[in-house]
Design a protein around this motif. Sequence first.
Motif, PDB file in Angstrom:
ATOM      1  N   GLN A 199      40.132  28.221  38.482  1.00  0.00           N
ATOM      2  CA  GLN A 199      40.531  28.408  39.884  1.00  0.00           C
ATOM      3  C   GLN A 199      39.657  27.537  40.780  1.00  0.00           C
ATOM      4  O   GLN A 199      38.543  27.203  40.430  1.00  0.00           O
ATOM      5  N   PHE A 204      33.048  29.387  41.610  1.00  0.00           N
ATOM      6  CA  PHE A 204      32.889  29.801  42.999  1.00  0.00           C
ATOM      7  C   PHE A 204      31.453  29.514  43.424  1.00  0.00           C
ATOM      8  O   PHE A 204      30.567  30.341  43.280  1.00  0.00           O
ATOM      9  N   ARG A 211      24.458  35.878  44.563  1.00  0.00           N
ATOM     10  CA  ARG A 211      24.162  36.193  43.161  1.00  0.00           C
ATOM     11  C   ARG A 211      22.660  36.358  42.971  1.00  0.00           C
ATOM     12  O   ARG A 211      22.201  37.238  42.244  1.00  0.00           O
ATOM     13  N   PHE A 227      36.067  41.970  39.422  1.00  0.00           N
ATOM     14  CA  PHE A 227      36.643  40.662  39.805  1.00  0.00           C
ATOM     15  C   PHE A 227      35.650  39.558  39.421  1.00  0.00           C
ATOM     16  O   PHE A 227      35.276  38.719  40.243  1.00  0.00           O
ATOM     17  N   CYS A 228      35.232  39.577  38.187  1.00  0.00           N
ATOM     18  CA  CYS A 228      34.063  38.774  37.786  1.00  0.00           C
ATOM     19  C   CYS A 228      34.345  37.285  37.664  1.00  0.00           C
ATOM     20  O   CYS A 228      33.434  36.471  37.752  1.00  0.00           O
ATOM     21  N   TYR A 229      35.612  36.898  37.415  1.00  0.00           N
ATOM     22  CA  TYR A 229      35.978  35.491  37.151  1.00  0.00           C
ATOM     23  C   TYR A 229      35.041  34.872  36.115  1.00  0.00           C
ATOM     24  O   TYR A 229      35.021  35.281  34.972  1.00  0.00           O
ATOM     25  N   ASP A 249      37.869  41.741  34.891  1.00  0.00           N
ATOM     26  CA  ASP A 249      38.812  40.851  35.576  1.00  0.00           C
ATOM     27  C   ASP A 249      40.171  41.064  34.922  1.00  0.00           C
ATOM     28  O   ASP A 249      40.253  41.301  33.715  1.00  0.00           O
ATOM     29  N   SER A 250      41.227  40.982  35.730  1.00  0.00           N
ATOM     30  CA  SER A 250      42.558  41.210  35.147  1.00  0.00           C
ATOM     31  C   SER A 250      43.008  40.024  34.304  1.00  0.00           C
ATOM     32  O   SER A 250      43.946  40.134  33.531  1.00  0.00           O
ATOM     33  N   GLU A 277      41.090  43.937  32.567  1.00  0.00           N
ATOM     34  CA  GLU A 277      41.717  45.170  33.076  1.00  0.00           C
ATOM     35  C   GLU A 277      41.909  45.060  34.583  1.00  0.00           C
ATOM     36  O   GLU A 277      41.143  44.367  35.277  1.00  0.00           O
ATOM     37  N   ASP A 278      42.893  45.748  35.095  1.00  0.00           N
ATOM     38  CA  ASP A 278      43.099  45.823  36.536  1.00  0.00           C
ATOM     39  C   ASP A 278      41.961  46.640  37.174  1.00  0.00           C
ATOM     40  O   ASP A 278      41.517  47.646  36.617  1.00  0.00           O
ATOM     41  N   ALA A 279      41.515  46.206  38.347  1.00  0.00           N
ATOM     42  CA  ALA A 279      40.368  46.824  39.007  1.00  0.00           C
ATOM     43  C   ALA A 279      40.569  48.325  39.222  1.00  0.00           C
ATOM     44  O   ALA A 279      39.695  49.133  38.897  1.00  0.00           O
ATOM     45  N   ASP A 318      34.140  41.659  44.383  1.00  0.00           N
ATOM     46  CA  ASP A 318      34.395  40.338  44.982  1.00  0.00           C
ATOM     47  C   ASP A 318      35.846  39.943  44.721  1.00  0.00           C
ATOM     48  O   ASP A 318      36.122  39.040  43.938  1.00  0.00           O
TER      49      ASP A 318
HETATM   50  N1  SAH Z   1      33.256  37.026  41.718  1.00  0.00           N
HETATM   51  C1  SAH Z   1      33.759  35.771  41.203  1.00  0.00           C
HETATM   52  C2  SAH Z   1      34.963  35.256  41.953  1.00  0.00           C
HETATM   53  C3  SAH Z   1      36.106  36.232  42.045  1.00  0.00           C
HETATM   54  S1  SAH Z   1      37.656  35.479  42.230  1.00  0.00           S
HETATM   55  C4  SAH Z   1      32.635  34.756  41.145  1.00  0.00           C
HETATM   56  O1  SAH Z   1      31.513  35.023  41.577  1.00  0.00           O
HETATM   57  O2  SAH Z   1      32.876  33.654  40.664  1.00  0.00           O
HETATM   58  C5  SAH Z   1      38.739  36.822  42.091  1.00  0.00           C
HETATM   59  C6  SAH Z   1      39.036  37.259  40.666  1.00  0.00           C
HETATM   60  O3  SAH Z   1      39.748  38.493  40.745  1.00  0.00           O
HETATM   61  C7  SAH Z   1      39.939  36.334  39.862  1.00  0.00           C
HETATM   62  O4  SAH Z   1      39.268  35.899  38.701  1.00  0.00           O
HETATM   63  C8  SAH Z   1      41.177  37.170  39.507  1.00  0.00           C
HETATM   64  O5  SAH Z   1      41.634  36.960  38.171  1.00  0.00           O
HETATM   65  C9  SAH Z   1      40.662  38.567  39.664  1.00  0.00           C
HETATM   66  N2  SAH Z   1      41.661  39.601  40.000  1.00  0.00           N
HETATM   67  C10 SAH Z   1      42.707  39.483  40.852  1.00  0.00           C
HETATM   68  N3  SAH Z   1      43.360  40.661  40.956  1.00  0.00           N
HETATM   69  C11 SAH Z   1      42.705  41.551  40.166  1.00  0.00           C
HETATM   70  C12 SAH Z   1      42.885  42.930  39.875  1.00  0.00           C
HETATM   71  N4  SAH Z   1      43.874  43.645  40.423  1.00  0.00           N
HETATM   72  N5  SAH Z   1      42.015  43.524  39.032  1.00  0.00           N
HETATM   73  C13 SAH Z   1      40.989  42.826  38.466  1.00  0.00           C
HETATM   74  N6  SAH Z   1      40.790  41.508  38.724  1.00  0.00           N
HETATM   75  C14 SAH Z   1      41.631  40.873  39.554  1.00  0.00           C
END
Ligand code: SAH
Length: 414
Positions: A199, A204, A211, A227-229, A249-250, A277-279, A318
Motif C-alpha cells: 500500500q 507507512f 512508533r 490494523f498492523c499492516y 490485520d484483515s 482477522e477483522d478488527a 491505526d
Molecule cells: N499501522 C500500520 C498502517 C495501517 S494501514 C503501520 O504502522 O504501518 C491500515 C490497515 O488496516 C491495512 O493494512 C488494512 O489491511 C487494515 N484493515 C482494513 N480494514 C480492516 C479491518 N476491518 N480489520 C482489520 N484490519 C483492517
Amino acid sequence: MKNLYLNKGKDESLRRYHPWVFSGAVNHIDGKLQEGDLVRVLTHDGSFIAIGHWQIGSIAVRVLTFEDEPIDHRFWVQRIQAAFDVRKTIGLVDNPQNTTYRLVHGEGDNLPGLVIDIYGQTAVMQAHSVGMHVCRNEIAEALREVLGERLNSIYYKSETTLPFKAELGQENGFLYGSTSENIAMENGLRFHIDWLRGQKTGFFVDQRDNRALVEQYAKGRRVLNMFCYTGGFSVYAMRGGATLVHSVDSSQKAIDLVNANIQLNFPNDARHQAFAEDAFKFLDAVPNSELRVTKESTSQTPNSELATPNSYDLVILDPPAFAKHRDAVRHAIKGYTKLNARAMEKMPAGSLLFTFSCSQAISKEQFRMAVFTAATLARRKVRLLHQLHQPADHPVNIYHPEGEYLKGLVLYVE
Ligand code: SAH
C-alpha cells in the motif's frame, strides 16, 4: 501556456498562498486545456496570480508557483533541493540508523500532487495528479541531480493514485535503475519494503515518531497492534520489551509482511503472533475488562500466553482512513467512536491506548470528540497523555492547513 481567468473576488485565497483553485472560481480559459496541462491563473482583469496544473474535478488547478517563472529543469531542481534541505535539517539524511523518510510531501513541500519516499538508495515516487504524472521524467531527472550518489533507482508507482478517468495507461515501474534490495532501516530497525505490491509507497513512513513512543511504553506490557499492516508498531514494541505482541490485520498479505519483519529483527521470538482477522471480530473475542483476572506476573514462559482470547494493556488502533471524502465524515466519526469504545471496554485498568486517524477530512477536534464519546460509552476514566501528529518529514504548508492529516491520542485508561 493558456490563461485561466478567475471570477471577480475569487483570488482572495490565492493571495494568501492557498495552493488550490476550485472549479467554481474559474470564469473562463482562453483555449482548450487537457488534464495535466500547465495553466497561468489570472484575476478577472488579467493580473498574474499563479501557475499550476489543470485538472478535472472540484479542484481545477493545483498551484506550483506564485511567481511568473518557467516550470523547467531549474524549477524542479530548486523545489526538490528545498525539500532535501529540510530533511537534512531534521537529521534524516545520511543517517545510517534511519534510511527511510519522506522527501516530498505534496503541498507541504510546495509540490501539490507529488509524493516521494526514500528507502535506502531507492526513491519511490507517486503522482496524485495528472500534471505530476506528465512531468514524471523531468522530476526523476531533478531527483537524480539533487540526491546524486545517494540514489541508485527510482520506482514510479501511480497506478492507484491517479484519477482512472484520465486513462493514461500508466504502469508502475522503474524510471531509473532497478534494484531487488528492499530492506530499509527505521530508527535502527529493519523492514522489508514492498514497493511493488504494498500500500502507498510500500510502508507507512508517517508513524516513525509514534512508533518510537510505543517502544518507550512497551516494557512489560501485553501489546495489541490492530490494523498492523507491515507491523511497524509491533517491531518497536518488541524492542521496547513487551511481554507479548499480537498483530492483527484483515489482509493475509499484511500478516505475511509482519511475520517477515518480526523475523528480520527478532528471529524465532515467541512473544509475537499475527492474526489475519477483522478488527471488530478480533476485539469481540477479547474478554471485557470486568471479567478479566488480574494480570499474571510477567511470565518466564511466554509461549503459554500465546492463545487468544487475551487481554492487552497497550493497544494500538491505526485504521485506514474512515473518511476519504467530506460527505463521509459523519459516518466516519461514528466508526471511530465504535472502534475506540470497543477497545476501551476490553482494557484492564492502567492500560494505554494509542489511537489514530489518518483521514484528512476529519479534524483534530472531531477525532478527539469521537474518542471522548467512546470513553463515555465504555464508561472508563480516561486521561489524555499525548497528542500525536505526523512527523517533520510530512510538513504542513502553513497556507494549506488541510495538509495536517495524521492525528493520534495516547490515553491512560483507568
Ligand atoms: N499501522 C500500520 C498502517 C495501517 S494501514 C503501520 O504502522 O504501518 C491500515 C490497515 O488496516 C491495512 O493494512 C488494512 O489491511 C487494515 N484493515 C482494513 N480494514 C480492516 C479491518 N476491518 N480489520 C482489520 N484490519 C483492517
